[in-house]
Scaffold this motif. Structure first.
Motif, PDB file in Angstrom:
ATOM      1  N   ALA A 250      -0.100   0.809   1.534  1.00 38.17           N
ATOM      2  CA  ALA A 250       1.146   0.962   2.277  1.00 38.17           C
ATOM      3  C   ALA A 250       1.038   0.285   3.628  1.00 38.17           C
ATOM      4  CB  ALA A 250       1.467   2.448   2.436  1.00 38.17           C
ATOM      5  N   GLY A 251       1.610  -0.895   3.706  1.00 41.46           N
ATOM      6  CA  GLY A 251       1.564  -1.618   4.967  1.00 41.46           C
ATOM      7  C   GLY A 251       2.016  -3.044   4.754  1.00 41.46           C
ATOM      8  N   GLY A 252       2.063  -3.788   5.838  1.00 43.06           N
ATOM      9  CA  GLY A 252       2.509  -5.166   5.779  1.00 43.06           C
ATOM     10  C   GLY A 252       1.347  -6.128   5.766  1.00 43.06           C
ATOM     11  N   THR A 253       1.339  -7.018   6.741  1.00 41.06           N
ATOM     12  CA  THR A 253       0.337  -8.082   6.721  1.00 41.06           C
ATOM     13  C   THR A 253      -1.063  -7.551   7.039  1.00 41.06           C
ATOM     14  OG1 THR A 253       1.019  -8.637   8.983  1.00 41.06           O
ATOM     15  CG2 THR A 253       1.960  -9.940   7.206  1.00 41.06           C
ATOM     16  N   GLN A 254      -1.149  -6.418   7.757  1.00 45.21           N
ATOM     17  CA  GLN A 254      -2.471  -5.827   7.986  1.00 45.21           C
ATOM     18  C   GLN A 254      -3.095  -5.384   6.663  1.00 45.21           C
ATOM     19  OE1 GLN A 254      -0.705  -3.423  11.544  1.00 45.21           O
ATOM     20  NE2 GLN A 254      -2.861  -2.893  11.368  1.00 45.21           N
ATOM     21  N   MET A 255      -2.268  -4.738   5.830  1.00 41.91           N
ATOM     22  CA  MET A 255      -2.770  -4.293   4.534  1.00 41.91           C
ATOM     23  C   MET A 255      -3.060  -5.481   3.625  1.00 41.91           C
ATOM     24  SD  MET A 255      -3.567  -1.222   3.755  1.00 41.91           S
ATOM     25  CE  MET A 255      -3.582   0.287   4.717  1.00 41.91           C
ATOM     26  N   ALA A 256      -2.309  -6.559   3.806  1.00 46.30           N
ATOM     27  CA  ALA A 256      -2.596  -7.758   3.019  1.00 46.30           C
ATOM     28  C   ALA A 256      -3.987  -8.291   3.371  1.00 46.30           C
ATOM     29  CB  ALA A 256      -1.525  -8.815   3.264  1.00 46.30           C
ATOM     30  N   ALA A 257      -4.356  -8.175   4.651  1.00 41.26           N
ATOM     31  CA  ALA A 257      -5.704  -8.595   5.050  1.00 41.26           C
ATOM     32  C   ALA A 257      -6.756  -7.669   4.443  1.00 41.26           C
ATOM     33  CB  ALA A 257      -5.819  -8.616   6.572  1.00 41.26           C
ATOM     34  N   VAL A 258      -6.455  -6.369   4.393  1.00 38.09           N
ATOM     35  CA  VAL A 258      -7.379  -5.433   3.745  1.00 38.09           C
ATOM     36  C   VAL A 258      -7.516  -5.791   2.268  1.00 38.09           C
ATOM     37  CG1 VAL A 258      -7.744  -3.021   3.087  1.00 38.09           C
ATOM     38  CG2 VAL A 258      -6.924  -3.568   5.394  1.00 38.09           C
ATOM     39  N   MET A 259      -6.401  -6.211   1.673  1.00 36.89           N
ATOM     40  CA  MET A 259      -6.437  -6.591   0.264  1.00 36.89           C
ATOM     41  C   MET A 259      -7.361  -7.795   0.052  1.00 36.89           C
ATOM     42  SD  MET A 259      -3.186  -7.545  -2.106  1.00 36.89           S
ATOM     43  CE  MET A 259      -2.206  -6.105  -1.741  1.00 36.89           C
ATOM     44  N   ALA A 260      -7.330  -8.721   0.995  1.00 36.26           N
ATOM     45  CA  ALA A 260      -8.233  -9.867   0.913  1.00 36.26           C
ATOM     46  C   ALA A 260      -9.695  -9.405   0.996  1.00 36.26           C
ATOM     47  CB  ALA A 260      -7.921 -10.869   2.030  1.00 36.26           C
ATOM     48  N   LEU A 261      -9.931  -8.421   1.826  1.00 36.87           N
ATOM     49  CA  LEU A 261     -11.268  -7.819   1.910  1.00 36.87           C
ATOM     50  C   LEU A 261     -11.685  -7.218   0.572  1.00 36.87           C
ATOM     51  CD1 LEU A 261     -11.536  -5.547   5.081  1.00 36.87           C
ATOM     52  CD2 LEU A 261     -13.213  -7.206   4.252  1.00 36.87           C
ATOM     53  N   VAL A 262     -10.766  -6.443  -0.006  1.00 32.51           N
ATOM     54  CA  VAL A 262     -11.052  -5.793  -1.290  1.00 32.51           C
ATOM     55  C   VAL A 262     -11.372  -6.858  -2.330  1.00 32.51           C
ATOM     56  CG1 VAL A 262     -10.063  -4.422  -3.171  1.00 32.51           C
ATOM     57  CG2 VAL A 262      -9.670  -3.741  -0.786  1.00 32.51           C
ATOM     58  N   LYS A 263     -10.636  -7.977  -2.276  1.00 26.37           N
ATOM     59  CA  LYS A 263     -10.909  -9.044  -3.244  1.00 26.37           C
ATOM     60  C   LYS A 263     -12.350  -9.540  -3.118  1.00 26.37           C
ATOM     61  CE  LYS A 263      -9.552 -13.305  -5.273  1.00 26.37           C
ATOM     62  NZ  LYS A 263      -8.750 -14.532  -5.184  1.00 26.37           N
ATOM     63  N   GLY A 264     -12.831  -9.630  -1.887  1.00 27.53           N
ATOM     64  CA  GLY A 264     -14.195 -10.100  -1.686  1.00 27.53           C
ATOM     65  C   GLY A 264     -15.252  -9.072  -2.061  1.00 27.53           C
ATOM     66  N   LEU A 265     -14.907  -7.784  -2.001  1.00 24.14           N
ATOM     67  CA  LEU A 265     -15.906  -6.729  -2.195  1.00 24.14           C
ATOM     68  C   LEU A 265     -15.847  -6.096  -3.576  1.00 24.14           C
ATOM     69  CD1 LEU A 265     -15.341  -5.155   1.316  1.00 24.14           C
ATOM     70  CD2 LEU A 265     -17.495  -6.185   0.556  1.00 24.14           C
ATOM     71  N   ALA A 266     -14.662  -6.005  -4.144  1.00 22.27           N
ATOM     72  CA  ALA A 266     -14.508  -5.312  -5.433  1.00 22.27           C
ATOM     73  C   ALA A 266     -13.322  -5.898  -6.179  1.00 22.27           C
ATOM     74  CB  ALA A 266     -14.307  -3.807  -5.186  1.00 22.27           C
ATOM     75  N   PRO A 267     -13.405  -7.195  -6.544  1.00 19.89           N
ATOM     76  CA  PRO A 267     -12.233  -7.889  -7.100  1.00 19.89           C
ATOM     77  C   PRO A 267     -11.683  -7.237  -8.371  1.00 19.89           C
ATOM     78  CG  PRO A 267     -14.265  -9.176  -7.383  1.00 19.89           C
ATOM     79  CD  PRO A 267     -14.585  -8.056  -6.456  1.00 19.89           C
ATOM     80  N   HIS A 268     -12.558  -6.545  -9.120  1.00 25.07           N
ATOM     81  CA  HIS A 268     -12.117  -5.959 -10.388  1.00 25.07           C
ATOM     82  C   HIS A 268     -11.059  -4.878 -10.207  1.00 25.07           C
ATOM     83  CE1 HIS A 268     -15.383  -3.610  -8.686  1.00 25.07           C
ATOM     84  NE2 HIS A 268     -14.940  -2.575  -9.358  1.00 25.07           N
ATOM     85  N   VAL A 269     -10.935  -4.299  -9.013  1.00 24.00           N
ATOM     86  CA  VAL A 269      -9.957  -3.213  -8.856  1.00 24.00           C
ATOM     87  C   VAL A 269      -8.550  -3.716  -8.552  1.00 24.00           C
ATOM     88  CG1 VAL A 269     -11.776  -1.667  -7.989  1.00 24.00           C
ATOM     89  CG2 VAL A 269     -10.210  -2.759  -6.352  1.00 24.00           C
ATOM     90  N   LEU A 270      -8.413  -4.997  -8.234  1.00 22.40           N
ATOM     91  CA  LEU A 270      -7.102  -5.481  -7.768  1.00 22.40           C
ATOM     92  C   LEU A 270      -6.000  -5.316  -8.808  1.00 22.40           C
ATOM     93  CD1 LEU A 270      -7.764  -8.664  -5.593  1.00 22.40           C
ATOM     94  CD2 LEU A 270      -7.087  -6.380  -4.845  1.00 22.40           C
ATOM     95  N   GLU A 271      -6.374  -5.289 -10.077  1.00 21.84           N
ATOM     96  CA  GLU A 271      -5.346  -5.127 -11.112  1.00 21.84           C
ATOM     97  C   GLU A 271      -4.697  -3.750 -11.044  1.00 21.84           C
ATOM     98  OE1 GLU A 271      -7.580  -5.696 -14.726  1.00 21.84           O
ATOM     99  OE2 GLU A 271      -8.168  -3.582 -14.780  1.00 21.84           O
ATOM    100  N   ASN A 272      -5.319  -2.829 -10.276  1.00 22.19           N
ATOM    101  CA  ASN A 272      -4.787  -1.471 -10.122  1.00 22.19           C
ATOM    102  C   ASN A 272      -4.062  -1.291  -8.792  1.00 22.19           C
ATOM    103  OD1 ASN A 272      -4.799   0.541 -12.006  1.00 22.19           O
ATOM    104  ND2 ASN A 272      -6.904   1.192 -11.654  1.00 22.19           N
ATOM    105  N   VAL A 273      -3.776  -2.398  -8.115  1.00 16.90           N
ATOM    106  CA  VAL A 273      -3.295  -2.319  -6.737  1.00 16.90           C
ATOM    107  C   VAL A 273      -1.920  -2.970  -6.589  1.00 16.90           C
ATOM    108  CG1 VAL A 273      -3.734  -3.302  -4.438  1.00 16.90           C
ATOM    109  CG2 VAL A 273      -5.593  -2.172  -5.687  1.00 16.90           C
TER     110      VAL A 273
END
Lengths: 367, 367
Positions: A250-273
Motif C-alpha cells: 500500500a503506497g506509491g513510488t516509495q512502495m514501488a522502490a520497496v518492490m524493486a528491493l523485494v525483486k532483488g532479495l526474493a523474486p519468487h514472491v512477486l507473483e503474490n504481490v
C-alpha cells in the motif's frame, strides 16, 4: 459481479486475479514507520510544517489509526499549507472496515504511544553521507520472520508506510540498484522537487562505501548506503508473507522502490504481490509509478478511485489538486475496505467518513 | 465426538463449552517475556543453572519457538539438573500445528533475536524493594490495545509467558491483592521453596509505597510494588482480546495470578477466558492452582494430558516427577494443537515430536 471503485492501472489481468483472490476477505494491515534525517534537508518533505516535526509524523500517523487522534502531538500532522496527513484516509477506511492493524518500527526517533513490532531497526542518517543505515540486513531478517508469522493467521496482508522524506530515499535506492527512477518518484508537494532529490541521491551514491556493481548485486547494500529504515522492514515483511499469502503493498513510488528491493532479495514472491495506491498517484503527471513498476516486473497496480472533489472542506478538496496524494497506506487500505465489503464500501462512503473525521479532528485542533 | 487428550480440571461444564467454541480453529499464540531481578535471589528459580543466566532464558525460549534453536545462548535453557525448558513442548506443538506466533516484550534485559511487540514495559526489580515496576499502567494500556488488534484477526487467542522467578512474584501479587496464595504457587523445582517465596513476598509488601487497602483496590498498584513485567502485559492482552474472542491463558499458577489481575481490571471478560496448563500442574501436590482460580471465579481449567513416562530419554521422563511442569505456554499450546487438529494430535504424537526435538537439540549441544 465483482465491482469496486478500483482503477486497474497496470497489468489489469493480473490485477483482476489478485482482486478475485482476496474478494470478501479481511486482511491484516501492517504499517512500517521510520525516520530519516534526509527529511530535514530543506525542500525535501511536506510531511511537517517545520523539518524537525517530521520526526513526529510517523508516530502521530499510527496513533491516529489506533485512537482516532494523535497523542505525541496536538492535532494531526499537516503539510506547511495545512493539508492533513493521508492517515486520515487510512483511519477512515479502518473505521468502515475494521482489520487487525499492527505497527512495525522500521527505525524511528519518536516512538508512538501504541504497541508496535520491534525488529531492531534504527533511524536513518542523511543519505548524502552514503551511510544511511547501520545494519539493514538484521532488520530485513527479523522482518522476514515477522512476515511469515503474520501470513499464518491472515488470508492476505496489506502493508503501508509512514516516513517523511521517503520519496527521496526511494529515488536514491532505485538509482543505486540500477533502475531508471529519475523524474519518476512522487512528492507530497505540488511542485515535485525532482532536481533537488536527484542531487541528494547522487551525492549519497557517490559517498557510499560500496561500488556501483556491489549495490546493483546486493539491494541491501544500496539500502545501507542511501536507503531509509522503512525499506528493509517492509521488504522483509513482504518477502516473508508473500511466500504463502497475497500481499498488497500500500503506497506509491516509495512502495514501488520497496518492490524493486523485494525483486532483488526474493523474486519468487512477486507473483503474490500487487501495488495498491490512490488515483492521485496513478494520475500524477509529475511522477510515474508505472514506469518504476514496469522495470520490476509484471506486478499489477490497483488504485482506489477516491474523489474528494465534491468535499465542502478546502483541506480535503485540495487532495484533487495532487497535494499529499498517498501515505500511511491510504490507497491500499481504501482498496482493502472496498474488497472486504464486496464493493459495498466505495469512494462515496469513504468521502463521507473522511469528512466526518476531518470535522472532528479540526474541532479537536480548535479550528 | 469431541475427544482430545485434555483433563477438565476445574469447572468442567464451562471447560467443555470453551472447547466447543474453539474446536477445529487455529488461534494466534502470543508469548509474553520478561525479567525480574527476583529470579536471582538464591533458591528462587530453576530456570537457569546460574542466577545470571535467567536473564537469557525468556529470549532463548522464544528463539526456540521461532527457529527451532536458540540464538542468544548455546544449546537450550536447562535447569541446574539438566532438564530442558518446557519451551521444547511449546515448540513441538507449534511444529505439529502451526499457528501465528508473536512475542510480546513485557520487559526484558536480554532481547531475543526475533521480532517482538514492544509495549514500553521495563525489566522488574527485586520485589523485596516494594518497587518492582515503574509504570505498569502504561504497559497495561498498550497491551490492551494490542489485545484488541490481535482479536480482530483471530478466532481465539492463546497467551503464554516466559519469566524466571515468576511464581514468587505471582505469590506476592496474589497476597498484595488480598488472595490466599500461600503454599499454592507452583515451582520449577521438585522441592517447592514456599517459605522462601513467602518471605520475599512479605518483605516486598512491607516495603511497598502503597497501603494494603490501596493494593487491594487497584491491582496495578500491587503489580507496581511486587509484580513482574510479564503481568501487566499479559493482563492487558487478555483484557483487550477477551472482549471479543475466547482467550486461553496458557500457564500454571503464574497465569492464575494474571487472571486475578484481569478480574480486578476487566472482570467482564472472564467469561471468555480459560486456563490451559499441563497435567503436571493440576496433579502437583506442592501447589494448588485450583484453589487460586476458585478465588478468581468460575473459570475453567483445562490440562494437557501429556505423558512423558514412556520416554527413553531421562531428561524427558523426569517431567513426570514434577520437574519444570509448565512454562512458555507449554500446556496451553499443546491443548491448542489438540483442538485445532480436532483431536488427531494427542499426547502420543506430542511425545514423539518432543523426543525428536530433544535428540536434535542434545546433538546441537554436543551431548
Amino acid at each position: 459481479m465483482r465491482k469496486a471503485d478500483i482503477i486497474y492501472a497496470f497489468e489489469e489481468q493480473a490485477g483482476r486475479r489478485f482482486v478475485d483472490g482476496v474478494w470478501g476477505k479481511v486482511p491484516t494491515y501492517t504499517v512500517v514507520i521510520g525516520n530519516t534525517e534526509t527529511a530535514k534537508v530543506p525542500g525535501v518533505s511536506a510531511a511537517g510544517a517545520v523539518p524537525e516535526i517530521t520526526d513526529f509524523t510517523p508516530a502521530a500517523d499510527v496513533e491516529l489509526l489506533h485512537y482516532g487522534r494523535c497523542k505525541c502531538i496536538d492535532g494531526v500532522p499537516v503539510t506547511p499549507t495545512g493539508v492533513p496527513t493521508p492517515g486520515i484516509i487510512s483511519m477512515s477506511a479502518l473505521q468502515l472496515a475494521p482489520m487487525p492493524t499492527f505497527v512495525i518500527n522500521g527505525g524511528v526517533r519518536v516512538r508512538p504511544h501504541t504497541p508496535y513490532f520491534e525488529i531492531e531497526g534504527e533511524p536513518g542518517e542523511d543519505i548524502r553521507t552514503g551511510r544511511a543505515l547501520k545494519d539493514p540486513r538484521r532488520a530485513y531478517e527479523n522482518a522476514l520472520q515477522l512476515g511469515r508469522q503474520l501470513a499464518r493467521g491472515s488470508p492476505y496482508l496489506v502493508i503501508g508506510e509512514s516516513i517523511a522524506g521517503g520519496t527521496t530515499t526511494a529515488l536514491a535506492v532505485l538509482l543505486a540498484m540500477g533502475y531508471d527512477g529519475q523524474g519518476k518518484v512522487s512528492s507530497s508537494m505540488i511542485d515535485n522537487p525532482h532536481s533537488l532529490k536527484e542531487r541528494i541521491a547522487r551525492e549519497g551514491i557517490a559517498n557510499a562505501p560500496f561500488s556501483a556493481e556491489e549495490m546493483r548485486a546486493d539491494p541491501l547494500k544500496a539500502v545501507q548506503a542511501v536507503g531509509d529504515p522503512m525499506m528493509p522492514a517492509a521488504a522483509g515483511v513482504v518477502a516473508g508473507a508473500a511466500e504463502s499469502v497475497p500481499v498488497l503493498m500500500a503506497g506509491g513510488t516509495q512502495m514501488a522502490a520497496v518492490m524493486a528491493l523485494v525483486k532483488g532479495l526474493a523474486p519468487h514472491v512477486l507473483e503474490n504481490v500487487a501495488l495498491g495506491t490512490t488515483k492521485w498517484i496513478v494520475n500524477d503527471r509529475s511522477s510515474d509509478v508505472r514506469a518504476i513498476v514496469r522495470q520490476v516486473g509484471e506486478v499489477p497496480i490497483l488504485a482506489a478511485d477516491l474523489d474528494f472533489g465534491p468535499s465542502r472542506h478546502e483541506g480535503l478538496a485540495v487532495f484533487e489538486k495532487g497535494l499529499v496524494k498517498e501515505g500511511v497506506g491510504a490507497g491500499g487500505i481504501a482498496i482493502a475496505a472496498f474488497l472486504s465489503s464486496q464493493g459495498r464500501i466505495g469512494a462515496k462512503t469513504m468521502l463521507e467518513k473522511v469528512e466526518e473525521n476531518y470535522v472532528r479532528l479540526m474541532r479537536l485542533m480548535g479550528k
